[in-house]
Design an enzyme around this catalytic site. Structure first.
Site, mmCIF file in Angstrom:
data_model
loop_
_atom_site.group_PDB
_atom_site.id
_atom_site.type_symbol
_atom_site.label_atom_id
_atom_site.label_comp_id
_atom_site.label_asym_id
_atom_site.label_seq_id
_atom_site.Cartn_x
_atom_site.Cartn_y
_atom_site.Cartn_z
ATOM 1 N N GLU A 1 0.819 -1.199 0.000
ATOM 2 C CA GLU A 1 0.000 0.000 0.000
ATOM 3 C C GLU A 1 0.855 1.253 0.000
ATOM 4 O O GLU A 1 1.927 1.305 0.598
ATOM 5 C CB GLU A 1 -0.940 -0.018 1.213
ATOM 6 C CG GLU A 1 -1.946 -1.155 1.123
ATOM 7 C CD GLU A 1 -2.790 -1.316 2.372
ATOM 8 O OE1 GLU A 1 -2.371 -0.819 3.437
ATOM 9 O OE2 GLU A 1 -3.852 -1.932 2.288
ATOM 10 N N CYS B 1 -1.916 4.717 10.432
ATOM 11 C CA CYS B 1 -0.646 4.113 10.847
ATOM 12 C C CYS B 1 -0.868 2.757 11.507
ATOM 13 O O CYS B 1 -1.673 2.618 12.413
ATOM 14 C CB CYS B 1 0.059 5.056 11.818
ATOM 15 S SG CYS B 1 1.724 4.535 12.237
#
Length: 378
Positions: A95, A350
């Site tokens: 990603e 995150c």
């Protein structure tokens, strides 16, 4: 040409491209021309490279390609964060995440498919490690994202002047431990810094590591960019549990490496990243212990609210507790920020970079699931 290995020109930094042109009997200046066409004009093939001699264009055909990512999905969060899911083969995906802000645009780049470090609070590590990405696969994320973002804004490709560039900062904080893929990551970062490619300054390229001490020293000697360290615990006993690499490179060794790095770094501080876990590492006593362990390293702290995932068994610290923890650090005179969670509605926050396409064999080994490619809705 029969039997020749096809070269992906994205795998070559400036030095590598000069050597490649030399192998074709071409002069060094051709490498700069090629580099600008590829990284500044987003050329997809050689026919459009009009200032290259036709003879060189013909040589390149059949010998070289300009690799492009195989994009599986492209999602935009309600807060403007944009995530691309990129197929890297064998049932694996990585990603790339763009985070827009008022004065800058930051791209979070992956360096590995999966991760071998297996931090307890990070979903990426739960899928296991598959392979390192190539230089082309790493810098290709920046190339793809920069020109996709320009296209969405109606900006044409061209030299990356400050007024035109969309991506102003790159953080090597995506999937993987960058320093465990050093031989591919460093050439990719050289291209990010190269004025004939993306022209970013060393202060605007940040590498985040969980603490691979020997490679921190090597990076400092060869290509010192801004450095962030995934710390997450104020003592070895707790860090051994949260960041298993600590058993190999404990805190005293890591802090000494940070001090050495600062002698050559483009910034005069290390950023310590600290994931806030309820009842695990988030008390005021932990904060005071953190100040003690980092006292000899000029630093700033980036406190990261944990992004939960089912396999972790962990819980995000309460907002008020994060603020109390931060205040202890601030009162001691240390710059401290609390990271704003971005893109969590598209699993781009995150610690959530696990990839929607997972390696079938490793998934079966870890979960006992049937051997299928699992695609998670986003």
């Amino acid at each position: 040409m029969a039997g020749e290995t096809i070269v992906n020109l994205l795998d070559l930094d400036a030095e590598g491209l000069v050597a490649y042109c030399g192998s074709l009997g071409e002069k060094a200046f051709r490498a700069k021309q090629l580099q600008r066409w590829i990284h500044q004009y987003n050329a997809a093939d050689f026919d459009g490279m009009t200032d290259l001699a036709k003879s060189l264009r013909e040589k390149l055909k059949g010998r070289a390609v300009i690799g492009t990512p195989d994009i599986l999905s492209d999602h935009v969060s309600a807060d403007g964060t944009r995530k691309w899911l990129i197929n890297v083969g064998n049932g694996n995906a990585v990603e790339t995440v763009f985070i827009p802000e008022e004065t800058r645009g930051t791209l979070c780049v992956s360096s590995q498919a999966g991760c071998a470090v297996n931090c307890r609070f990070c979903s990426t590590g739960k899928q296991g490690f598959s392979r390192n990405l190539s230089t082309g696969e790493i810098v290709g994320q920046l190339r793809m994202a920069e020109f996709a973002l320009r296209a969405s804004l109606g900006r044409a490709p061209g030299p990356n002047g400050k007024a035109e560039r969309v991506i102003t900062n790159v953080v090597m904080m995506g999937m993987g431990e960058p320093l465990l893929n050093y031989s591919a990551v460093v050439p990719a970062m050289r291209l990010m810094l190269d004025d004939n490619a993306y022209g970013l300054s060393r202060r605007r390229v940040t590498l985040s590591t969980s603490g691979v001490v020997p490679m921190m020293d090597r990076l400092g000697a060869e290509l010192p960019v801004a450095l962030a360290v995934s710390l997450h615990a104020p003592n070895d006993a707790l860090r051994d549990e949260l960041v298993p690499l600590n058993k190999k490179h404990p805190l005293r060794e890591l802090m000494a490496a940070c001090q050495r790095y600062l002698k050559v770094a483009p910034r005069d501080f290390i950023t310590f990243e600290y994931c806030m876990l309820d009842g695990v590492n988030d008390t005021e006593a932990h904060a005071r212990e953190l100040l003690a362990v980092t006292r000899d390293v000029p630093c700033k702290f980036n406190l990261i609210p944990f992004n939960p995932f089912p396999e972790s068994g962990l819980v995000r610290s309460k907002t008020e507790q994060i603020k109390r923890f931060a205040q202890v650090l601030i009162d001691a005179g240390v710059v401290t920020t609390i990271r704003k969670t971005r893109g969590d509605d598209i699993d781009a926050a995150c610690g959530q970079l696990a990839g929607a396409v997972k390696d079938r064999t490793r998934l079966a080994e870890r979960t006992g699931a049937s051997k299928i490619i699992e695609v998670r809705a986003v």
